[in-house]
Design an enzyme around this catalytic site. Structure first.
Site, short mmCIF file in Angstrom:
data_model
loop_
_atom_site.label_atom_id
_atom_site.label_comp_id
_atom_site.label_asym_id
_atom_site.label_seq_id
_atom_site.Cartn_x
_atom_site.Cartn_y
_atom_site.Cartn_z
N SER A 184 54.85 -15.51 -48.92
CA SER A 184 55.23 -14.52 -47.55
C SER A 184 55.47 -15.33 -46.31
O SER A 184 56.12 -16.02 -46.39
CB SER A 184 53.78 -13.72 -47.69
OG SER A 184 54.11 -12.60 -46.79
N ASP A 325 56.81 -9.62 -51.89
CA ASP A 325 55.82 -10.57 -51.54
C ASP A 325 55.13 -11.43 -52.48
O ASP A 325 54.22 -10.91 -53.09
CB ASP A 325 54.78 -9.65 -50.64
CG ASP A 325 53.97 -10.39 -49.94
OD1 ASP A 325 53.76 -11.77 -49.85
OD2 ASP A 325 53.37 -10.04 -48.79
#
Length: 491
Positions: A184, A325
């Site tokens: 991320s 993510d």
């Protein structure tokens, strides 16, 4: 009178010293002064301790010194062959770094220095004394046994700017590991340092230059979430393209000799997460990996990875798959790094806002507190897993609920500790702003916060990684020598 800091006072003193310091040099000077004034130098000079086997280390240190003094190089090599590892006699015990501020037992420092010097001495010997083949065999085995250190940068939204301060402190002190992972927000900064040479990084992280970059961008994530819709994606894409060269993982490795790793999670159910790197996915474009790892479900759409084909053209990678993510499933991919790169020592820069409130560096805690925390963590994980299992039959009727439940359970079940932990806090940012634009002051504060949180860990990192760094340098030199010898034989 000896005044050993207790587990509760150590973090408070560290914070006070850090608040008083404007640079690592000043921090170290203040820490040394504090140790001297409070009798902690006595603790460092006193070899005996229940925290490690000082007898084993002392005996081995004397033997190495004696062999070097006598010039017994074959005996030295034999003794080194008996074993080189980072936890000899328990010297890697993190509690050894929670007593004095400026380091640990001098016996440990002397032993690490002696091993590093002995290894360098063997490397510098003429090949007629100890053959090239015998030496390189030893260095390869020693490197394998000692292992590598990895830096893992977690996800964390705007708190990810904390990683910049951590990286700045490590780079300025020549302690940046060669294995780095990010998920991320952490993937952005992993890609940033993994596509630049060390000389370029030192220029990039010069204070004046770094502030120019912060102002130019409002930070790497500052404009990505000002508005809903496509604009946010365009702003993230713009930041990635401005800061990260358009390279594959393999091309980046060839430039930097750094193994960078980016975690991505599958968008589709029943697929496995991936750790993208020059070993497992050499042809994947780093920019697309970052965009995928930053694709927060519900905020950014899933991403198709891009790779270079055998003609150098950019093409879809696994065209039927989309990715999101990386922190959802593999925020800190310790097991995979161990398997791929022989990593056995981890530095964690933790900025994940979902986890930070529940995480504390337990090296400063007493045994009772650690036991209670371990029990509490186990209860939370078991409870979450039980509720997840009970709700699973409903997933086919409520797909959005299923996606949220999968994400929450996955985040809770992960492990968020390393051997050396550098944890962010919310002191310079409102938690409500984690997914929105930050001011220059907030971004600068996060970077500074990351620096100051890293300063107390630098001596521990330096000692823990010194032998591995010496071995890496020697092996790089010897590999070059092997190539030159091979070229000579061909000619």
């Amino acid at each position: 009178m000896l005044n050993i800091l207790n587990n509760n006072s150590y973090p408070r003193v560290i914070k006070r010293i850090s608040d008083q310091s404007e640079s690592y040099e000043e921090w170290k000077s203040n820490a040394l002064t504090y140790d001297e004034e409070n009798g902690l130098d006595e603790w460092k000079n006193e070899e005996d301790s229940v925290l490690y086997d000082n007898d084993e280390i002392r005996i081995r240190l004397k033997k190495l010194k004696s062999l070097r003094k006598k010039g017994d190089d074959h005996g030295l090599l034999f003794t080194l062959n008996e074993g080189i590892h980072g936890n000899m006699g328990g010297m890697g015990n993190p509690k050894l770094y929670t007593k004095a501020l400026s380091g640990t037992k001098e016996l440990i420092v002397d032993y690490v220095d002696e091993v590093a010097d002995a290894i360098a001495h063997i490397a510098n010997l003429d090949h007629h004394e100890i053959s090239f083949e015998e030496k390189i065999d030893f260095f390869n085995r020693a490197s394998h046994c000692f292992g590598r250190t990895a830096l893992m940068l977690s996800g964390g939204g705007q708190l990810g700017h904390f990683h910049m301060g951590v990286l700045k402190a490590l780079i300025e002190n020549d302690l940046l590991p060669n294995v780095i992972s990010g998920s991320s927000a952490g993937s952005i900064f992993t890609a940033l340092v993994g596509t630049k040479t060390i000389e370029e990084l030192k220029r990039y992280f010069e204070p004046d230059r770094l502030m120019v970059e912060v102002k130019k961008e409002d930070g790497l994530l500052a404009r990505t979430l000002k508005k809903r819709g496509r604009v946010r994606i365009a702003h993230l894409q713009e930041s990635v393209e401005r800061n990260i060269p358009n390279l594959t993982f393999q091309e980046a490795y060839e430039i930097t000799d750094r193994y960078i790793n980016i975690s991505v999670a599958p968008y589709e159910s029943y697929q496995n997460s991936r750790l993208l790197n020059a070993t497992a996915s050499p042809n994947v474009m780093i920019r697309s990996a970052v965009m995928a790892s930053c694709a927060i479900p519900g905020i950014f759409p899933p991403v198709l990875l891009i790779a270079k084909d055998n003609e150098g053209k950019e093409v879809p990678y696994l065209p039927t798959r989309r990715w999101v993510d990386g922190s959802m499933t593999n925020d800190l991919p310790a097991k995979r790094l161990s398997r791929l790169f022989g990593v056995n020592h981890f530095i964690v820069s933790l900025t994940n806002p979902l986890i930070l409130p529940f995480v504390r560096d337990t090296a400063h805690s007493n045994d009772w507190f650690r036991a209670v925390r371990k029990l509490g963590t186990s209860i939370i994980k078991d409870t979450t897993q039980f509720n997840y299992s009970m709700a699973k039959p409903l997933f086919k009727y409520f797909p959005k609920f299923a996606a949220a439940a999968n994400g929450i359970n996955s985040v809770v079940q992960q492990y968020y500790h390393g051997d050396i932990n550098i944890n962010a806090d919310f002191s310079v940012i409102n938690p409500a702003h984690l997914l929105s634009s930050l001011t220059h002051e907030e971004i600068s504060g996060l970077i500074r916060n990351g620096e100051k949180a890293t300063w107390p860990k630098l001596e521990q990192i330096r000692i823990a990684t010194k032998i591995a760094r010496v071995l890496d340098d020697i092996l790089a030199r010897y590999t070059q020598e092997e190539l030159e010898l091979a070229n000579q034989s061909l000619n």
